[in-house]
Motif scaffolding. Structure first.
Motif, mmCIF file in Angstrom:
data_model
loop_
_atom_site.group_PDB
_atom_site.id
_atom_site.type_symbol
_atom_site.label_atom_id
_atom_site.label_comp_id
_atom_site.label_asym_id
_atom_site.label_seq_id
_atom_site.Cartn_x
_atom_site.Cartn_y
_atom_site.Cartn_z
ATOM 1 N N GLN A 147 67.289 13.174 13.785
ATOM 2 C CA GLN A 147 68.457 13.617 13.647
ATOM 3 C C GLN A 147 69.538 12.518 13.127
ATOM 4 O OE1 GLN A 147 68.908 16.772 13.420
ATOM 5 N NE2 GLN A 147 66.765 16.972 14.309
ATOM 6 N N THR A 148 69.543 11.134 13.671
ATOM 7 C CA THR A 148 70.146 10.093 13.050
ATOM 8 C C THR A 148 69.637 9.971 11.622
ATOM 9 O OG1 THR A 148 70.054 9.003 15.278
ATOM 10 C CG2 THR A 148 70.368 7.492 13.420
ATOM 11 N N ALA A 149 68.533 10.227 11.239
ATOM 12 C CA ALA A 149 68.180 10.164 9.975
ATOM 13 C C ALA A 149 68.683 11.275 9.111
ATOM 14 C CB ALA A 149 66.555 10.085 9.911
ATOM 15 N N ARG A 150 68.730 12.337 9.909
ATOM 16 C CA ARG A 150 69.296 13.497 9.162
ATOM 17 C C ARG A 150 70.959 13.319 8.846
ATOM 18 N NH1 ARG A 150 68.759 19.604 11.293
ATOM 19 N NH2 ARG A 150 69.414 20.673 9.570
ATOM 20 N N LEU A 151 71.425 12.612 9.723
ATOM 21 C CA LEU A 151 72.868 12.065 9.378
ATOM 22 C C LEU A 151 72.930 11.271 8.197
ATOM 23 C CD1 LEU A 151 74.191 11.184 12.753
ATOM 24 C CD2 LEU A 151 75.180 12.992 11.570
ATOM 25 N N VAL A 152 72.277 10.155 8.017
ATOM 26 C CA VAL A 152 72.102 9.353 6.948
ATOM 27 C C VAL A 152 71.631 9.914 5.651
ATOM 28 C CG1 VAL A 152 71.629 7.084 6.260
ATOM 29 C CG2 VAL A 152 72.339 7.409 8.771
ATOM 30 N N GLY A 153 70.628 10.604 5.625
ATOM 31 C CA GLY A 153 69.737 10.719 4.503
ATOM 32 C C GLY A 153 70.665 11.862 3.599
ATOM 33 N N PRO A 154 71.015 12.914 3.964
ATOM 34 C CA PRO A 154 71.985 13.883 3.315
ATOM 35 C C PRO A 154 72.985 13.239 2.476
ATOM 36 C CG PRO A 154 71.367 15.054 5.337
ATOM 37 C CD PRO A 154 70.774 13.467 5.352
ATOM 38 N N ALA A 155 73.628 12.282 3.406
ATOM 39 C CA ALA A 155 74.994 11.519 2.845
ATOM 40 C C ALA A 155 74.427 10.744 1.672
ATOM 41 C CB ALA A 155 75.572 11.016 3.971
ATOM 42 N N VAL A 156 73.582 9.980 1.677
ATOM 43 C CA VAL A 156 73.007 9.140 0.784
ATOM 44 C C VAL A 156 72.340 9.983 -0.476
ATOM 45 C CG1 VAL A 156 71.368 7.115 0.124
ATOM 46 C CG2 VAL A 156 72.459 7.222 2.442
ATOM 47 N N ALA A 157 71.770 11.007 -0.022
ATOM 48 C CA ALA A 157 71.365 11.914 -1.211
ATOM 49 C C ALA A 157 72.290 12.305 -2.017
ATOM 50 C CB ALA A 157 70.313 12.927 -0.380
ATOM 51 N N GLY A 158 73.347 12.909 -1.315
ATOM 52 C CA GLY A 158 74.440 13.384 -2.331
ATOM 53 C C GLY A 158 75.125 12.397 -2.980
ATOM 54 N N VAL A 159 75.407 11.097 -2.518
ATOM 55 C CA VAL A 159 75.628 10.048 -3.418
ATOM 56 C C VAL A 159 74.780 9.619 -4.819
ATOM 57 C CG1 VAL A 159 76.524 7.630 -3.714
ATOM 58 C CG2 VAL A 159 77.163 8.962 -1.699
ATOM 59 N N LEU A 160 73.494 9.786 -4.409
ATOM 60 C CA LEU A 160 72.631 9.421 -5.405
ATOM 61 C C LEU A 160 72.434 10.719 -6.641
ATOM 62 C CD1 LEU A 160 69.536 7.909 -3.371
ATOM 63 C CD2 LEU A 160 71.304 6.672 -4.811
ATOM 64 N N ILE A 161 72.519 11.914 -5.978
ATOM 65 C CA ILE A 161 72.137 12.970 -6.777
ATOM 66 C C ILE A 161 73.467 12.887 -7.900
ATOM 67 C CG2 ILE A 161 72.336 15.676 -6.981
ATOM 68 C CD1 ILE A 161 70.997 15.603 -4.228
ATOM 69 N N THR A 162 74.830 12.873 -7.276
ATOM 70 C CA THR A 162 75.911 12.958 -8.283
ATOM 71 C C THR A 162 76.156 11.821 -9.096
ATOM 72 O OG1 THR A 162 77.248 12.006 -6.235
ATOM 73 C CG2 THR A 162 77.310 14.571 -6.556
ATOM 74 N N SER A 163 75.522 10.602 -8.704
ATOM 75 C CA SER A 163 75.737 9.366 -9.380
ATOM 76 C C SER A 163 74.651 8.875 -10.320
ATOM 77 C CB SER A 163 76.060 8.060 -8.667
ATOM 78 O OG SER A 163 75.164 7.920 -7.529
ATOM 79 N N ILE A 164 73.384 8.595 -10.167
ATOM 80 C CA ILE A 164 72.290 8.230 -10.780
ATOM 81 C C ILE A 164 71.130 9.309 -10.577
ATOM 82 C CG2 ILE A 164 73.023 5.809 -10.470
ATOM 83 C CD1 ILE A 164 70.738 5.637 -8.330
ATOM 84 N N GLY A 165 71.290 10.528 -10.103
ATOM 85 C CA GLY A 165 70.185 11.287 -10.330
ATOM 86 C C GLY A 165 69.179 11.592 -9.166
ATOM 87 N N SER A 166 68.341 12.524 -9.152
ATOM 88 C CA SER A 166 67.605 12.817 -8.002
ATOM 89 C C SER A 166 66.415 11.825 -7.922
ATOM 90 C CB SER A 166 67.245 14.453 -8.169
ATOM 91 O OG SER A 166 68.263 15.166 -8.143
ATOM 92 N N GLY A 167 65.887 11.445 -8.924
ATOM 93 C CA GLY A 167 64.652 10.786 -8.993
ATOM 94 C C GLY A 167 64.491 9.589 -7.911
ATOM 95 N N TYR A 168 65.532 8.852 -7.832
ATOM 96 C CA TYR A 168 65.922 7.741 -6.876
ATOM 97 C C TYR A 168 65.748 8.027 -5.706
ATOM 98 C CZ TYR A 168 66.606 4.961 -11.229
ATOM 99 O OH TYR A 168 66.624 4.403 -12.383
ATOM 100 N N ALA A 169 66.469 9.277 -5.112
ATOM 101 C CA ALA A 169 66.131 9.615 -3.918
ATOM 102 C C ALA A 169 64.620 10.038 -3.352
ATOM 103 C CB ALA A 169 67.091 10.997 -3.600
ATOM 104 N N PHE A 170 63.860 10.626 -4.409
ATOM 105 C CA PHE A 170 62.439 10.993 -3.986
ATOM 106 C C PHE A 170 61.736 9.514 -4.094
ATOM 107 C CE2 PHE A 170 63.218 15.021 -6.566
ATOM 108 C CZ PHE A 170 63.347 15.732 -5.510
ATOM 109 N N LEU A 171 62.254 8.419 -4.777
ATOM 110 C CA LEU A 171 61.605 7.149 -4.929
ATOM 111 C C LEU A 171 61.774 6.451 -3.570
ATOM 112 C CD1 LEU A 171 59.905 5.164 -6.399
ATOM 113 C CD2 LEU A 171 62.213 4.175 -7.205
#
Length: 427
Positions: A147-171
């Motif tokens: 759940q700690t990862a669940r706090l961090v992961g979605p936040a970082v994913a949201g930033v990556l999706i809106t800024s540089i795209g989904s691919g880097y989150a998958f990477l």
């Protein structure tokens, strides 16, 4: 609260897990949003979730047989490496601009196949790292880690999706599995508890089912988590729909919803780590509260109120999951634990291929509020029904203690109950 972290092997395991879990949550949030963006359908999100958990429904029991036959540390090296590979493949498809929805479906299914072995292996490997006296604490800390990862992961994913795209989150997800592989490699095998492996033989699958049959202390939590997992944990469907169609937000709002669920789940996990025992009434209460809160939050007219209630939703859901997991692990004999935990995980996540598309269709047809409320209502009714059957119809109560120096939990007849009468007649 953190007593298991005194054990070196478990520290290595937990450190690697938190890195890979952050990547996993980044990938899950990104995957759901990518599918919604490609298809504009909540049902498609449900299909993706269903495909990821379909292998557990089809092959979950066979995964438990494999877990009981082979050394768990060796199995985890294979499964964690495989999931890292699939993460890198999805990243390559997305970054190159060639990703299509069927690619996501296929990779989700392959990850699900690996999970059939990986999940019960990780669950049962806990006792080998920490020993029987620390199982409850380690299970709770595993959930807190997740759940700690669940706090961090979605936040970082949201930033990556809106800024540089989904691919880097998958990477990042694919590369994050290097951490658990390093941790497993650095473990000291001599400090692990002696593992119980079963030689290859006929009838081992049926043996596991017979072992569970007739044991209410195993059947009750397994049946309950089946309903909770199938109908109550379809958050990718509901939260994407609420963010997209009800409150008209975007990927950032969806990430926020996931963070709030995770915050509540983390609180529930840490509180569970402090408890010294598991009570069946807590399991029933948590499941019923979880379902009731889902019904209530589904009709929230304001986004701030919706966000506020998501925290206790996550807390009650995690309390239910940890209570059920610990009860089943403590009640199962070591030689059967892999098969029992595979049945547990098969029931918990294997129902998603049924519940995901069904509640995705309900959400598309009748709206996000009705979809969310429907899942919560089924969970609430199931918790009340199972509690009634155990207490009133069967007439049992939980009993915990030590047997040959090992903690155990079982259900015993209440005085004057039908179960006590049947036991006396059999004697």
């Amino acid at each position: 609260m953190f007593s298991s972290l005194k054990i070196r092997n478990y520290r290595l395991f937990a450190t690697g897990a938190v890195v890979s879990n952050i990547g996993t949550w980044m990938s899950r949030v990104t995957q759901d949003w990518l599918v919604l963006s490609l298809t504009h359908s909540s049902a498609a999100v449900g299909i993706t979730t269903a495909l990821q958990f379909l292998p557990m429904l089809l092959f979950g029991l066979y995964g438990g047989v494999i877990v009981d036959r082979y050394p768990k540390r060796r199995l985890l090296l294979v499964t964690q490496g495989s999931m890292g590979f699939f993460g890198v493949v999805l990243a390559a498809l997305t970054l190159s601009g060639h990703v299509q929805v069927w690619h996501v479906y296929l990779i989700a299914f392959f990850v699900g196949v690996v999970t059939v072995v990986d999940n019960p292996t990780r669950q049962s490997f806990v006792s080998e790292m920490v020993g029987p006296k620390q199982v409850r604490n380690a299970v709770s800390l595993n959930s807190a880690n997740f759940q700690t990862a669940r706090l961090v992961g979605p936040a970082v994913a949201g930033v990556l999706i809106t800024s540089i795209g989904s691919g880097y989150a998958f990477l990042f997800n694919g590369l994050s599995f290097i951490a658990p592989l390093v941790g497993l490699t650095l473990m000291r095998p001599g400090e692990l508890q002696k593992g119980h492996t079963v030689k290859r033989g006929k009838g081992q699958l049926r043996e596991g089912l017979r072992y569970v049959k007739g044991r209410p202390e195993l059947i009750a939590p397994i049946v309950l988590v089946g309903f909770v997992g199938t109908f109550g944990f379809n958050f990718p469907i509901w939260l994407t729909a609420f963010a997209n169609t009800v409150f008209h937000g975007g990927a950032g709002m969806y990430s926020l919803f996931n963070i709030l669920i995770a915050a509540g789940s983390l609180i529930g996990a840490l509180l569970a780590a402090r408890r010294r025992s598991t009570r069946l009434r807590l399991l029933i209460f948590a499941a019923a509260s979880f379902g009731l809160l889902e019904v209530l939050v589904s009709f929230s007219p304001f986004v701030w109120l919706f966000c506020l209630v998501l925290v206790p939703v996550g807390m009650m859901g995690m309390t239910n999951n940890i209570s059920a997991n610990t009860t089943v692990q403590m009640a199962a004999e070591p030689a059967m634990r892999g098969r029992v935990m595979s049945l547990y995980m098969m029931v918990f996540v294997g129902g998603t291929p049924i519940g995901g598309p069904l509640l995705g269709w309900v959400t598309d047809t009748f709206g996000a509020r009705v979809g969310f409320a429907s899942g919560g209502a089924v969970t609430l009714i199931a918790a009340l029904a199972i509690g009634f059957v155990l207490v009133r119809v069967i007439g049992v109560r939980p009993k915990m203690g030590l047997r040959n120096g090992m903690p155990y939990v079982e259900l015993v007849p209440r005085p004057g109950s039908r179960a006590e009468g049947e036991l006396a007649s059999a004697a």
